[in-house]
Design a protein around this motif. Structure first.
Motif, PDB file in Angstrom:
ATOM      1  N   LYS A 397     -85.621 -61.920  52.747  1.00 50.47           N
ATOM      2  CA  LYS A 397     -86.382 -62.502  51.633  1.00 50.47           C
ATOM      3  C   LYS A 397     -87.445 -63.477  52.126  1.00 50.47           C
ATOM      4  O   LYS A 397     -88.390 -63.807  51.420  1.00 50.47           O
ATOM      5  CB  LYS A 397     -85.425 -63.259  50.693  1.00 50.47           C
ATOM      6  N   THR A 398     -87.266 -63.934  53.335  1.00 50.05           N
ATOM      7  CA  THR A 398     -88.202 -64.926  53.886  1.00 50.05           C
ATOM      8  C   THR A 398     -88.716 -64.417  55.234  1.00 50.05           C
ATOM      9  O   THR A 398     -87.930 -63.994  56.087  1.00 50.05           O
ATOM     10  CB  THR A 398     -87.488 -66.270  54.112  1.00 50.05           C
ATOM     11  N   SER A 421     -96.089 -59.699  52.794  1.00 53.60           N
ATOM     12  CA  SER A 421     -96.286 -60.341  51.494  1.00 53.60           C
ATOM     13  C   SER A 421     -95.287 -59.872  50.448  1.00 53.60           C
ATOM     14  O   SER A 421     -95.158 -60.467  49.381  1.00 53.60           O
ATOM     15  CB  SER A 421     -97.700 -60.076  50.994  1.00 53.60           C
ATOM     16  N   GLN A 422     -94.603 -58.777  50.758  1.00 52.80           N
ATOM     17  CA  GLN A 422     -93.612 -58.285  49.806  1.00 52.80           C
ATOM     18  C   GLN A 422     -92.345 -59.154  49.811  1.00 52.80           C
ATOM     19  O   GLN A 422     -91.550 -59.107  48.872  1.00 52.80           O
ATOM     20  CB  GLN A 422     -93.259 -56.834  50.113  1.00 52.80           C
ATOM     21  N   ALA A 423     -92.153 -59.920  50.854  1.00 53.74           N
ATOM     22  CA  ALA A 423     -91.031 -60.864  50.856  1.00 53.74           C
ATOM     23  C   ALA A 423     -91.400 -62.039  49.946  1.00 53.74           C
ATOM     24  O   ALA A 423     -92.587 -62.360  49.804  1.00 53.74           O
ATOM     25  CB  ALA A 423     -90.767 -61.362  52.273  1.00 53.74           C
ATOM     26  N   SER A 424     -90.399 -62.667  49.350  1.00 52.15           N
ATOM     27  CA  SER A 424     -90.776 -63.680  48.370  1.00 52.15           C
ATOM     28  C   SER A 424     -91.261 -64.982  49.013  1.00 52.15           C
ATOM     29  O   SER A 424     -91.990 -65.736  48.409  1.00 52.15           O
ATOM     30  CB  SER A 424     -89.624 -63.940  47.397  1.00 52.15           C
ATOM     31  N   ASN A 425     -90.847 -65.229  50.248  1.00 53.92           N
ATOM     32  CA  ASN A 425     -91.354 -66.405  50.946  1.00 53.92           C
ATOM     33  C   ASN A 425     -92.008 -65.983  52.253  1.00 53.92           C
ATOM     34  O   ASN A 425     -91.450 -65.189  52.997  1.00 53.92           O
ATOM     35  CB  ASN A 425     -90.213 -67.362  51.293  1.00 53.92           C
ATOM     36  N   LEU A 426     -93.191 -66.533  52.463  1.00 50.53           N
ATOM     37  CA  LEU A 426     -93.904 -66.178  53.705  1.00 50.53           C
ATOM     38  C   LEU A 426     -94.464 -67.441  54.348  1.00 50.53           C
ATOM     39  O   LEU A 426     -95.198 -68.198  53.718  1.00 50.53           O
ATOM     40  CB  LEU A 426     -95.037 -65.195  53.385  1.00 50.53           C
ATOM     41  N   SER A 439     -97.768 -63.519  49.315  1.00 52.53           N
ATOM     42  CA  SER A 439     -96.408 -63.627  48.777  1.00 52.53           C
ATOM     43  C   SER A 439     -96.364 -64.609  47.611  1.00 52.53           C
ATOM     44  O   SER A 439     -97.304 -65.376  47.392  1.00 52.53           O
ATOM     45  CB  SER A 439     -95.459 -64.150  49.844  1.00 52.53           C
ATOM     46  N   LYS A 440     -95.259 -64.580  46.913  1.00 52.84           N
ATOM     47  CA  LYS A 440     -95.036 -65.519  45.813  1.00 52.84           C
ATOM     48  C   LYS A 440     -95.192 -66.950  46.316  1.00 52.84           C
ATOM     49  O   LYS A 440     -95.886 -67.757  45.757  1.00 52.84           O
ATOM     50  CB  LYS A 440     -93.609 -65.318  45.313  1.00 52.84           C
ATOM     51  N   THR A 442     -96.403 -68.672  49.634  1.00 56.72           N
ATOM     52  CA  THR A 442     -96.998 -68.488  50.960  1.00 56.72           C
ATOM     53  C   THR A 442     -97.400 -69.835  51.534  1.00 56.72           C
ATOM     54  O   THR A 442     -97.964 -70.668  50.830  1.00 56.72           O
ATOM     55  CB  THR A 442     -98.252 -67.594  50.887  1.00 56.72           C
TER      56      THR A 442
END
Lengths: 515, 428
Positions: A397-398, A421-426, A439-440, A442
C-alpha cells in the motif's frame, strides 16, 4: 630502471620510457603539441626538441627512448632557439583570433608562447586562408585556420574510436583536417577530439560561447553515466555545471570518456531539478522544505508499518546512489522498520549487459554493483516484476522510491511512475521533478545529485571509487543518508536555507590585488 | 679521362630494349653467375666495390643491405624510380633504353638480400617508361626470368610496377613506402628504418634504379674492375643529367671524380656563344648552388662537392649562365618546395610557404632589405628539424643563393627589378 640526467638532474626511469616523459618526470616543462600519451607517436610538431649528450643534431623527445646514462637537455640555447622558431612556424599562419576563440585561456599556443616564446613575430606576408566554421555534425565545429595540424584528432579516430572519420587533406601549408566526403564526425567518442585539440580548431557545440574558461572552477569526480565509472573533471561556477572532461585513470578509462557521459552534467543543473519538496494530498499540492518533508515521511512510515505491517511497504531503489547512502537506507528500512520488500529498479533489463568494447555500458547506473552487494548483505531476494502484482492486489500500500537521479536514462520512467501511483501512499526521493507521481498521498523529496555529495561508487568490475562533492546546486536538497537521519527522527547539521546568492568575485584581479 | 660507358654502353641501340636484344649483349649472364654465388658473397662484393646509393643520399649500398634483420620475416625489395628532383632524368633514360638492365639488377639484388617480392615505384609522369618496363617484365616472366624457380635456381622473385601520382615527396624512401601501402605519401618517423620495418611493416630495401643496375657490372667486372673508375670513396661511374644553358644537354656517364668543367666543356659542348658561366647546381635543385669560381675546383664526386658545401645528390647538373636572374630562379625553386612539402612537420609545412612568399615578394619588387636576411634565418631554422630531408632540400638552395648572389637580391630590392633581365649585355 635506467639512470639518466635531465638538465643535470639525475633521475631513474623505467625501461622504455620516452625522453619526453622523462623530462616531465624530472619536473621540467617541455614544449609539445602532437605528442599525446594515449596515442601513437606522430613526431610532426617538432617542438619537443632536446639535446642528447653532445650530439649536434637535436632529437625529438617523443620518439627517443631513454638509454642508460643518457644526458638530456632542453634548456640548452640551441634547444631554446629551436623551440622559439618552432612556435613561430606554428603561429605564422594562425589567425590569432584569441578574443573570439573558445580555447583562449586553455590554448596550448597561448600557454607555450608565454613559457617558451615571447618574441616579436617576423612574418610580414599574407596568411594562408582556410575553411572556417566547418560543421562536423551534431557535436563539433571545426576551424581549419586555427588548426596546427598536430594530427591528434586524426590519430584518435584511427586508433581509439577506430571510426576513421577524420583525415588531413591536401598538403604543405594548404593541409586541412576534414572528414571524408564531408560526412559528419558522429561517434560515441567524438568529443575527445575536442579535449585533445591543443588549440581552438575543434570546439564542442555544447560548450562553445557559453563560458570563458577562466570563469570556471574544476574538480575531479566520477562519471555516473554508466557502470564504467570514468574519472572525470567537471567545470562549474555559481550558475552550475558547464562541461565534463575525462581524467586519466589507467585502470578505468585511460585518457578518454564517451560523449554520453559528457551530457550527464545537464540533469544536475537547476533547470532540470526539483527545487523543493512537495506534499500532494488528493490533488492538493503543498510545498515544504526538504527537511520537513523527510521528517514527515519518517513519521508516516512509522505509523503505516505499525498499522498495516512492514510487509505493506515496498521500497524501490535504483543503482544511482552511493554505498554510504545504501547502507543507511537499508539499515533504516530493514533493521528499524523491518521492511524487506526492497526492489532493484534497472534502466533497461534488455540492454543492461551491453558494452561497446571501449567504455560505454548499457547499465546506466554508476553503482549497480554496490547495490547488489548490499542487497546480498541484507539477504534480500526480490524481483521487480513481482511489484506490479503486489501493488494491484493491494498487498503493498505504500511505496518508497529512491531515484533515479538521472531520469533521462530510464526509458520506463513514466510507466513505472504511474504504477507506483496506484499505491495509496507514495514517498519519492528524486533529484528531478516527478510530475507522473499522482498517488492519493504523495510526498516528493528533493535529493542531491552526484556532484553535490561525497560517497563511494562501485563500478561494473567491483572497483571502489570515492567521489567528492563538487558544488551545491540546489540548496536544501538531501542525500539519502541525510534523509534517513531525518526520517529516524534525528537531526542533521545543515546550514539554514536562505535565498541563494553567489559571492562577488572580480576575476580580473589576481591574488596580489593588481590588475 | 672522358666519358666511360659501362651502364650506358648499349643505350644507343634500339634492340637493347627487348629481351632478345638485351641477351645479345650478354644480358642476364650475370644473373646466372649470381645464382652460382651465395647471397653473402654478392653482398660482400657490393660492399667492397664501394657502390653508393645513386638516388641522392649516397649511402653505401652493401651496408644498407647488411641492416636487414635475420628474423625470418618476409622481405621486400623496392626500386625507387620516382625520379622527381628537378633537373634529374637519368633513371628515365635507363628505364626507357634498358628496362631489362633494371630487371636483371633487381633479381640479382633480391637474390642477395633474399627477397621474393619487388616493386618498381615509378614516377607518375613517366608513362612511356612505365609502358616499356611493363612490356619488359612481361617478357621476363614469359622467359622464366621472373616468377617461380628462376632459371632452375630454386629462387622465386615476383616483380610489379607501381605508378606514383606526381608527388615529389614519394621519392623519399619512407614516403614511397607509405604511398605503396595505399596511404597518403608522407614520410614515416625514423627509427624504425625501412630495413627493420618498411613496406607493410616488413624489412624492406629501397634502392635507386641506377644503384640496382650497377650491381650487374660489379659482378661482371669484379671489385677491382669496378673500382678502376672513380675515387677511393666514390667508386665507379655515375650518370649525370645535364641541363640548363648548355649546348648539349643530356645524360652522360662519367667516372666519379670527373672535373665539372670538363663535363661542361668536353662532353656537353660548352656554353652558348658569348655567354659566361654564372653558377651551377651540381646535384639537383636541392643542392646548394656553386659559383663559377667554385666550379673550377669542383670534381663530380661525393667528397669534392661536400667540401665545397654542396652535394652530388642525384647527379642533376643545372648550368646557369649570365643571362639568368638568380632571384627569379630561387623563386621558382621555392615555389617547387612550397608546392611539394607534404605538410606533416611544422617547420617544413610553414617554412616552405614562408620562404616562397618572401622570395616572391622580392622578385615582384615589393621586398624589403631585411627580407634577404630573413630568408637565410628562416631557412637555417628549417634544417635538420624534420622527419625527412625535404625541409633541408628547400632551405639549402635558399641559403646558398642568398649567400652567394646577395648583390642580385639587394639590387632587386633597391631597384624593384632584376639586375639581369631586360638589360642588354653591354649594360651588364
Amino acid at each position: 630502471m635506467l639512470n639518466c640526467k635531465v638538465n643535470g638532474k639525475e633521475i631513474k626511469v623505467k625501461q622504455g620510457t620516452l625522453v619526453i616523459d622523462a623530462i616531465k618526470q624530472a619536473d621540467y616543462d617541455v614544449a609539445h603539441y602532437c605528442y599525446h600519451p594515449g596515442l601513437s607517436v606522430a613526431g610532426v610538431c617538432r617542438l619537443c626538441m632536446v639535446k642528447i649528450g653532445d650530439n649536434p643534431r637535436l632529437q625529438i623527445a617523443c620518439n627517443t627512448p631513454v638509454q642508460e646514462g643518457m644526458e638530456i637537455s632542453n634548456e640548452d640555447e640551441q634547444v631554446k632557439d629551436a623551440v622559439k622558431w618552432g612556435l613561430d612556424f606554428h603561429l605564422i599562419n594562425h589567425p590569432l583570433d584569441c578574443p573570439i576563440c573558445d580555447q583562449a585561456g586553455e590554448c596550448e599556443l597561448q600557454i607555450q608562447y608565454m613559457k617558451f616564446g615571447q618574441y616579436d613575430p617576423e612574418m610580414a606576408e599574407k596568411k594562408v586562408k582556410k575553411r572556417k566554421v566547418v560543421d562536423l555534425g551534431s557535436k563539433i565545429v571545426l576551424d581549419t585556420e586555427r588548426c596546427i595540424l598536430c594530427s591528434r584528432c586524426v590519430r584518435f579516430t584511427d586508433e581509439v574510436s577506430k571510426t576513421n572519420e577524420l583525415g588531413i587533406f591536401n598538403r604543405g601549408d594548404r593541409s586541412e583536417v576534414g572528414t571524408f566526403e564531408d560526412k559528419p564526425l558522429e561517434n560515441d567518442y567524438a568529443l575527445n577530439t575536442v579535449d585533445i585539440c591543443p588549440v581552438g580548431a575543434l570546439t564542442s557545440k555544447d560548450f562553445r560561447f557559453r563560458q570563458r574558461v577562466w570563469y570556471l572552477k574544476n574538480q575531479s569526480t566520477i562519471c555516473t553515466g554508466c557502470s564504467t565509472g570514468c574519472n572525470v573533471k567537471v567545470y562549474y561556477n555559481e550558475e552550475g555545471l558547464f562541461r565534463v572532461k575525462p581524467e586519466f585513470n589507467e585502470d578505468i578509462n585511460g585518457y578518454w570518456m564517451c560523449d554520453q557521459g559528457r551530457d550527464v552534467y545537464k540533469f544536475v543543473n537547476k533547470d532540470f531539478r526539483l527545487l523543493e519538496a512537495q506534499s500532494v494530498t488528493e490533488g492538493q499540492a503543498e510545498p515544504l522544505s526538504a527537511g520537513k518533508a523527510a521528517q514527515l515521511a519518517g513519521e508516516k512510515l512509522k505509523e503505516l508499518t505499525k498499522v498495516n505491517g512492514p510487509e505493506s511497504v515496498g521500497v524501490v531503489v535504483t543503482g544511482q546512489y552511493t554505498n554510504e547512502e545504501y547502507e543507511s537506507l537499508f539499515d533504516y528500512m530493514v533493521n528499524k522498520l523491518k521492511v524487506k520488500n526492497i526492489y532493484h529498479w534497472v534502466n533497461n533489463s534488455d540492454t543492461m549487459d551491453d558494452f561497446d568494447g571501449l567504455l560505454l555500458r548499457g547499465d546506466k547506473n554508476p553503482n549497480t554493483y554496490g547495490l547488489k552487494e548490499i542487497m546480498k548483505k541484507y539477504s534480500i531476494q526480490t524481483n521487480m516484476s513481482d511489484l506490479e502484482g503486489a501493488i494491484k492486489s493491494n498487498t503493498i500500500k505504500t511505496i518508497v522510491v529512491a531515484g533515479p537521479e538521472n531520469q533521462a536514462v530510464y526509458p520506463d520512467f513514466n510507466e513505472r511512475a504511474s504504477l507506483f501511483s496506484q499505491a495509496s501512499n507514495l514517498i519519492w526521493f528524486s533529484a528531478g521533478p516527478v510530475s507522473a507521481a499522482t498517488s492519493k498521498h504523495t510526498l516528493v523529496i528533493p535529493t542531491k545529485t552526484y556532484a553535490e555529495k561525497s560517497g563511494t561508487y562501485v563500478n561494473y568490475k567491483g572497483t571502489h571509487q570515492s567521489s567528492h562533492k563538487v558544488t551545491t546546486i540546489v540548496r536544501g536538497a538531501l542525500s539519502l543518508s541525510d534523509s534517513v537521519t531525518l526520517m529516524s527522527g534525528e537531526s542533521i547539521l545543515t546550514k539554514p536555507v536562505g535565498p541563494q546568492k553567489a559571492m562577488k568575485t572580480n576575476f580580473f584581479v589576481n591574488k596580489s590585488g593588481e590588475l | 679521362m672522358a666519358e666511360v660507358k659501362i651502364i650506358t654502353e648499349h643505350y644507343d641501340k634500339d634492340e637493347f630494349i627487348s629481351l632478345e636484344g638485351y641477351k645479345k649483349f650478354d644480358g642476364y649472364k650475370m644473373l646466372k653467375k649470381a645464382f652460382k654465388m651465395s647471397p653473402q658473397q654478392i653482398i660482400d662484393e657490393v660492399k667492397s666495390s664501394g657502390l653508393r646509393g645513386r638516388g641522392g643520399a649516397g649511402f653505401p649500398t652493401g651496408v644498407k643491405w647488411g641492416f636487414l634483420p635475420d628474423n625470418g620475416e618476409e622481405r621486400y625489395l623496392l626500386c625507387n624510380a620516382d625520379e622527381g628532383e628537378p633537373g634529374t632524368f637519368k633513371d628515365r633514360k635507363m628505364m626507357e633504353r634498358a628496362p631489362h638492365q633494371l630487371i636483371e639488377g633487381m633479381i640479382i639484388s633480391a637474390f642477395a638480400v633474399n627477397s621474393h617480392k619487388g616493386y618498381i615505384y615509378i614516377r607518375g609522369e613517366y608513362s612511356y617508361a612505365a609502358k616499356v618496363l611493363e612490356q619488359a617484365i612481361k617478357e621476363a616472366y614469359d622467359a622464366g626470368l621472373l616468377g617461380k624457380n628462376i632459371l632452375d635456381s630454386g629462387f622465386d622473385f615476383d616483380l610489379d610496377i607501381y605508378r606514383g601520382a606526381g608527388a615529389y615527396i614519394c621519392g623519399e624512401e619512407t614516403g614511397m613506402i607509405s604511398s605503396l601501402e595505399g596511404l597518403k605519401g608522407q614520410p614515416k618517423l625514423k627509427p624504425p628504418f625501412p630495413a627493420i620495418k618498411g613496406y607493410l611493416g616488413k624489412p624492406t630495401i629501397v634502392n635507386n634504379v641506377e644503384t640496382l643496375a650497377s650491381v650487374i657490372y660489379i659482378l661482371r667486372d669484379g671489385v677491382d674492375g669496378y673500382r678502376k673508375y672513380g675515387t677511393e670513396k666514390s667508386a665507379g661511374t655515375k650518370l649525370f643529367s645535364v641541363s640548363g644553358n648548355i649546348n648539349k644537354p643530356g645524360t652522360y656517364e662519367v667516372p666519379l671524380g670527373y672535373p665539372l668543367m670538363d663535363l661542361i666543356n668536353n662532353e656537353c659542348g660548352g656554353l652558348k656563344p658569348g655567354r659566361k658561366l654564372k653558377a651551377v647546381i651540381p646535384g639537383g635543385s636541392s643542392a646548394p648552388v656553386l659559383t663559377a669560381e667554385e666550379c673550377q675546383k669542383a670534381n663530380m664526386d661525393y667528397e669534392s662537392l661536400a667540401q665545397l658545401g654542396s652535394m652530388l645528390g642525384s647527379g642533376a647538373v643545372i648550368i646557369i649562365d649570365d643571362s639568368n636572374c638568380m632571384v627569379d630562379m630561387l623563386n621558382v625553386i621555392m615555389h617547387f618546395y612550397h608546392h611539394e612539402s607534404c605538410g606533416q612537420c611544422t617547420p617544413c609545412r610553414e617554412g616552405t610557404g614562408w620562404l616562397h612568399k618572401v622570395v616572391s615578394s622580392i622578385s615582384s619588387g615589393t621586398g624589403r632589405l631585411q627580407d634577404i636576411d630573413l630568408v637565410d634565418e628562416v631557412a637555417s631554422r628549417m634544417m635538420g628539424r624534420t622527419i625527412c630531408a625535404l625541409s633541408d632540400a628547400a632551405a639549402m638552395p635558399a641559403r646558398a643563393f642568398i649567400q652567394k648572389f646577395r648583390n642580385e637580391f639587394e639590387f632587386y630590392v633597391r631597384e624593384g627589378r632584376s639586375k639581369v633581365k631586360g638589360v642588354t649585355d653591354a649594360q651588364l
